[in-house]
Design an enzyme around this catalytic site. Structure first.
Site, PDB file in Angstrom:
ATOM      1  CG  HIS A  58     -26.277  -6.314 -13.728  1.00  0.00           C
ATOM      2  ND1 HIS A  58     -26.966  -6.132 -12.615  1.00  0.00           N
ATOM      3  CD2 HIS A  58     -25.439  -6.109 -13.824  1.00  0.00           C
ATOM      4  CE1 HIS A  58     -26.908  -5.316 -11.940  1.00  0.00           C
ATOM      5  NE2 HIS A  58     -25.361  -4.994 -12.205  1.00  0.00           N
ATOM      6  CG  ASP A 101     -23.013  -0.932  -5.928  1.00  0.00           C
ATOM      7  OD1 ASP A 101     -23.488  -1.661  -5.654  1.00  0.00           O
ATOM      8  OD2 ASP A 101     -21.646  -0.420  -5.780  1.00  0.00           O
ATOM      9  CB  SER A 102     -23.864  -4.181  -9.122  1.00  0.00           C
ATOM     10  OG  SER A 102     -24.434  -3.851 -10.403  1.00  0.00           O
TER      11      SER A 102
END
EC number: 2.3.1.251
Length: 186
Positions: A58, A101-102
């Site tokens: 990110h 995922d995140s």
């Protein structure tokens, strides 16, 4: 003076309309090529591919530290695909992959990828690629509603092993994610 101003505006608008017409005329040709490439990759694959997600990152300039501290950046998962190299040496692939995922929730993605490929060294096994992927994904925080994706692709590879990557654009605290995986051709 007023007349020449209006004439200039008219010609500017007229030229823009002609350009738009040419773009739409080429769009049909482009879409036909796109469909044919997908069909050929599906019907005549040269390789079968194993996908192993490697990293999500990110962009720190686009997130609050509290958020990035909580995000998963090790996307466990895997995938399978089939691919081919065309007569120009460009890569075409169909794939399906699932990864964490995140938020550490499963995210599936499936689609078509294309990369223009360069072999800049005397060793033909080394290759670089730039292209795109078009597909569908689904996320937990969107109740797994299918979402279309159109993203850039880049890669560095040697022989059957390729490190492939994309960047998901976004806004502050949303998107702006670098995602990369290994692709092994068999």
């Amino acid at each position: 003076m007023k007349v020449s101003k209006y004439v200039a505006i008219f010609f500017f608008v007229f030229i823009q309309l002609i350009s738009v017409g040419k773009v739409f005329a080429n769009a049909d040709e482009w879409m036909t090529t796109f469909r044919e490439n997908i069909a050929q990759t599906w019907q005549q694959p040269e390789h079968y591919d194993l996908y192993i997600p490697a990293i999500t990152w990110h962009a720190r300039f686009a997130y609050d530290k509290e958020k990035t501290d909580r995000y998963n950046e090790r996307p466990w998962g895997g995938g399978f695909g089939q691919s081919r190299w065309d007569e120009k040496g460009n890569w075409h692939g169909l794939y399906a992959m699932a990864f964490k995922d995140s938020w550490n929730k499963w995210e599936p993605i499936a689609g078509y990828g294309w990369e223009s490929t360069w072999r800049p060294l005397a060793d033909e096994n080394f290759h670089l690629g730039l292209g795109f992927t078009a597909g569908v994904t689904a996320r937990d925080n969107w109740n797994y509603i299918p979402l279309p994706v159109l993203l850039p692709l880049a890669s560095v590879g040697y022989g059957p092993a390729t490190f492939q990557m994309t960047y998901i654009p976004g806004t502050y605290n949303n998107g702006n994610v670098y995602f990369a995986w290994m692709r092994f051709q068999f």
